[in-house]
Motif scaffolding. Structure first.
Motif, PDB file in Angstrom:
ATOM      1  N   GLY A 130      67.522 -16.466  72.397  1.00 42.68           N
ATOM      2  CA  GLY A 130      67.547 -15.215  71.681  1.00 42.68           C
ATOM      3  C   GLY A 130      68.343 -14.128  72.376  1.00 42.68           C
ATOM      4  N   TRP A 131      68.038 -12.899  72.003  1.00 44.59           N
ATOM      5  CA  TRP A 131      68.742 -11.714  72.521  1.00 44.59           C
ATOM      6  C   TRP A 131      67.654 -10.722  72.922  1.00 44.59           C
ATOM      7  CZ3 TRP A 131      74.005 -10.454  69.932  1.00 44.59           C
ATOM      8  CH2 TRP A 131      74.688  -9.473  70.643  1.00 44.59           C
ATOM      9  N   PRO A 132      66.978 -10.949  74.057  1.00 46.98           N
ATOM     10  CA  PRO A 132      65.751 -10.204  74.391  1.00 46.98           C
ATOM     11  C   PRO A 132      65.911  -8.698  74.420  1.00 46.98           C
ATOM     12  CG  PRO A 132      66.051 -12.071  75.872  1.00 46.98           C
ATOM     13  CD  PRO A 132      67.306 -11.953  75.070  1.00 46.98           C
ATOM     14  N   ASP A 133      67.052  -8.196  74.896  1.00 43.48           N
ATOM     15  CA  ASP A 133      67.187  -6.741  75.034  1.00 43.48           C
ATOM     16  C   ASP A 133      67.386  -6.032  73.700  1.00 43.48           C
ATOM     17  OD1 ASP A 133      69.669  -8.152  75.194  1.00 43.48           O
ATOM     18  OD2 ASP A 133      70.676  -6.305  75.758  1.00 43.48           O
ATOM     19  N   LYS A 134      67.569  -6.786  72.610  1.00 43.09           N
ATOM     20  CA  LYS A 134      67.665  -6.185  71.277  1.00 43.09           C
ATOM     21  C   LYS A 134      66.426  -6.489  70.428  1.00 43.09           C
ATOM     22  CE  LYS A 134      71.756  -4.521  72.078  1.00 43.09           C
ATOM     23  NZ  LYS A 134      71.929  -3.050  72.279  1.00 43.09           N
ATOM     24  N   ALA A 135      65.500  -7.254  70.956  1.00 42.95           N
ATOM     25  CA  ALA A 135      64.274  -7.614  70.237  1.00 42.95           C
ATOM     26  C   ALA A 135      63.300  -6.426  70.247  1.00 42.95           C
ATOM     27  CB  ALA A 135      63.643  -8.839  70.895  1.00 42.95           C
ATOM     28  N   PRO A 136      62.317  -6.425  69.341  1.00 41.23           N
ATOM     29  CA  PRO A 136      62.006  -7.468  68.365  1.00 41.23           C
ATOM     30  C   PRO A 136      62.853  -7.331  67.101  1.00 41.23           C
ATOM     31  CG  PRO A 136      60.373  -5.742  68.217  1.00 41.23           C
ATOM     32  CD  PRO A 136      61.287  -5.355  69.349  1.00 41.23           C
ATOM     33  N   PHE A 137      62.944  -8.424  66.358  1.00 37.02           N
ATOM     34  CA  PHE A 137      63.753  -8.489  65.151  1.00 37.02           C
ATOM     35  C   PHE A 137      62.871  -8.579  63.911  1.00 37.02           C
ATOM     36  CE2 PHE A 137      66.244 -10.361  68.605  1.00 37.02           C
ATOM     37  CZ  PHE A 137      67.362  -9.544  68.561  1.00 37.02           C
ATOM     38  N   ASP A 138      63.335  -7.956  62.840  1.00 36.78           N
ATOM     39  CA  ASP A 138      62.619  -8.054  61.571  1.00 36.78           C
ATOM     40  C   ASP A 138      62.713  -9.459  60.997  1.00 36.78           C
ATOM     41  OD1 ASP A 138      61.834  -5.146  60.924  1.00 36.78           O
ATOM     42  OD2 ASP A 138      63.964  -4.980  61.438  1.00 36.78           O
ATOM     43  N   SER A 139      63.833 -10.110  61.248  1.00 34.74           N
ATOM     44  CA  SER A 139      63.978 -11.497  60.819  1.00 34.74           C
ATOM     45  C   SER A 139      64.996 -12.204  61.700  1.00 34.74           C
ATOM     46  CB  SER A 139      64.369 -11.597  59.335  1.00 34.74           C
ATOM     47  OG  SER A 139      65.558 -10.892  59.075  1.00 34.74           O
ATOM     48  N   ILE A 140      64.899 -13.526  61.716  1.00 38.65           N
ATOM     49  CA  ILE A 140      65.792 -14.372  62.511  1.00 38.65           C
ATOM     50  C   ILE A 140      66.240 -15.526  61.629  1.00 38.65           C
ATOM     51  CG2 ILE A 140      66.001 -15.874  64.539  1.00 38.65           C
ATOM     52  CD1 ILE A 140      63.848 -14.172  65.905  1.00 38.65           C
ATOM     53  N   ILE A 141      67.535 -15.800  61.659  1.00 37.48           N
ATOM     54  CA  ILE A 141      68.090 -16.925  60.914  1.00 37.48           C
ATOM     55  C   ILE A 141      68.820 -17.831  61.895  1.00 37.48           C
ATOM     56  CG2 ILE A 141      70.141 -15.546  60.281  1.00 37.48           C
ATOM     57  CD1 ILE A 141      70.195 -17.199  57.648  1.00 37.48           C
ATOM     58  N   VAL A 142      68.495 -19.113  61.856  1.00 40.48           N
ATOM     59  CA  VAL A 142      69.093 -20.096  62.753  1.00 40.48           C
ATOM     60  C   VAL A 142      69.879 -21.076  61.901  1.00 40.48           C
ATOM     61  CG1 VAL A 142      68.671 -21.812  64.556  1.00 40.48           C
ATOM     62  CG2 VAL A 142      67.131 -19.846  64.326  1.00 40.48           C
ATOM     63  N   THR A 143      71.156 -21.273  62.238  1.00 41.20           N
ATOM     64  CA  THR A 143      72.026 -22.096  61.395  1.00 41.20           C
ATOM     65  C   THR A 143      72.464 -23.377  62.091  1.00 41.20           C
ATOM     66  OG1 THR A 143      73.970 -20.818  62.079  1.00 41.20           O
ATOM     67  CG2 THR A 143      72.830 -20.093  60.091  1.00 41.20           C
ATOM     68  N   ALA A 144      71.609 -23.862  62.999  1.00 40.26           N
ATOM     69  CA  ALA A 144      71.801 -25.166  63.634  1.00 40.26           C
ATOM     70  C   ALA A 144      70.411 -25.749  63.861  1.00 40.26           C
ATOM     71  CB  ALA A 144      72.561 -25.033  64.955  1.00 40.26           C
ATOM     72  N   ALA A 145      70.313 -27.064  63.845  1.00 40.24           N
ATOM     73  CA  ALA A 145      69.004 -27.717  63.845  1.00 40.24           C
ATOM     74  C   ALA A 145      68.562 -28.128  65.241  1.00 40.24           C
ATOM     75  CB  ALA A 145      69.038 -28.949  62.938  1.00 40.24           C
ATOM     76  N   GLY A 146      67.289 -27.891  65.531  1.00 42.17           N
ATOM     77  CA  GLY A 146      66.671 -28.363  66.761  1.00 42.17           C
ATOM     78  C   GLY A 146      65.427 -29.158  66.440  1.00 42.17           C
ATOM     79  N   ASN A 147      64.912 -29.860  67.443  1.00 44.62           N
ATOM     80  CA  ASN A 147      63.718 -30.672  67.239  1.00 44.62           C
ATOM     81  C   ASN A 147      62.440 -29.848  67.196  1.00 44.62           C
ATOM     82  OD1 ASN A 147      64.927 -33.256  67.134  1.00 44.62           O
ATOM     83  ND2 ASN A 147      65.193 -33.232  69.354  1.00 44.62           N
ATOM     84  N   GLN A 148      62.536 -28.590  67.635  1.00 47.04           N
ATOM     85  CA  GLN A 148      61.365 -27.729  67.644  1.00 47.04           C
ATOM     86  C   GLN A 148      61.785 -26.308  67.292  1.00 47.04           C
ATOM     87  OE1 GLN A 148      59.698 -26.849  71.480  1.00 47.04           O
ATOM     88  NE2 GLN A 148      61.669 -27.035  72.538  1.00 47.04           N
TER      89      GLN A 148
END
Length: 204
Positions: A130-148
């Protein structure tokens, strides 16, 4: 497809604001020159470095599921060409987007700047953390797949926020998953539909 969409998002149609955002963003500026003829086809396209630009329908669906609002600050993991970030930027106050492939990150930064998207910040780095110094986020979108579902992203999501991401790998079925953070200790998840995304990469 309309009936399927209603099942996915729990309402009859994708929000008109989302569709207007897709109409406004020039997708042909986000694909390689030799593929511009196919830019507005409803299909993913290669953008180099083994990555793709998602098909417009999936972009619209994922965006709608986050319920973006004008005051929202959003994190995207997997900038790619910058297309999804551009669509989201039409709907929210600020987009922070991360790309692990440095060359793609720089290309996307230059492209977005040229096109006048001044509410998008691009960072080259491993979006799993993530981007901790800009968190927290209202929403997050991930466009690559992970196992978890990456724990750092859950931590950086606001209470009441939403995250949409594909879960799975290249050798099994991936599913688009919607996460809602009810409280610091309560996460609700829902599988939306089977998908096929490029994998998350990085040391994790």
């Amino acid at each position: 497809m309309t009936r399927d969409t209603a099942d996915y998002i729990g309402k009859p149609f994708i929000d008109a604001r989302v569709l207007m955002a897709l109409d406004k963003v020039p997708r042909h500026r986000f694909v390689p020159m030799h593929l511009k003829l196919f830019a507005y086809h409803n299909r993913p396209l290669p953008i180099g470095h083994g990555q793709t630009i998602s098909q417009p329908y999936i972009v619209a669906l994922m965006t709608d599921l986050l319920d973006p609002q004008p005051q929202h600050v959003v994190l995207e993991v997997g900038t790619g060409s910058g297309y999804q970030a551009a669509v989201m930027s039409e709907l929210v106050r600020q987009v922070y987007t991360m790309e692990i492939i440095a060359d793609l990150a720089e290309e996307a930064r230059e492209r977005l700047n040229t096109l006048g998207y001044d509410n998008i910040k691009v960072r080259a780095g491993d979006g799993y953390y993530g981007w901790p110094d800009k968190a927290p986020f209202d929403s997050i979108i991930v466009t690559a797949a992970g196992n978890q579902i990456p724990p750092p992203l859950i931590k950086q999501l606001k209470v009441g926020g939403r995250m949409i991401l594909p879960v799975g790998d290249l050798f099994s079925v991936q599913h688009l998953v919607l996460i809602e953070k009810r409280s610091e200790g309560e996460i609700q998840s829902r599988q939306i539909l089977p998908v096929q995304f490029v994998p998350l990469t990085g040391k994790h």
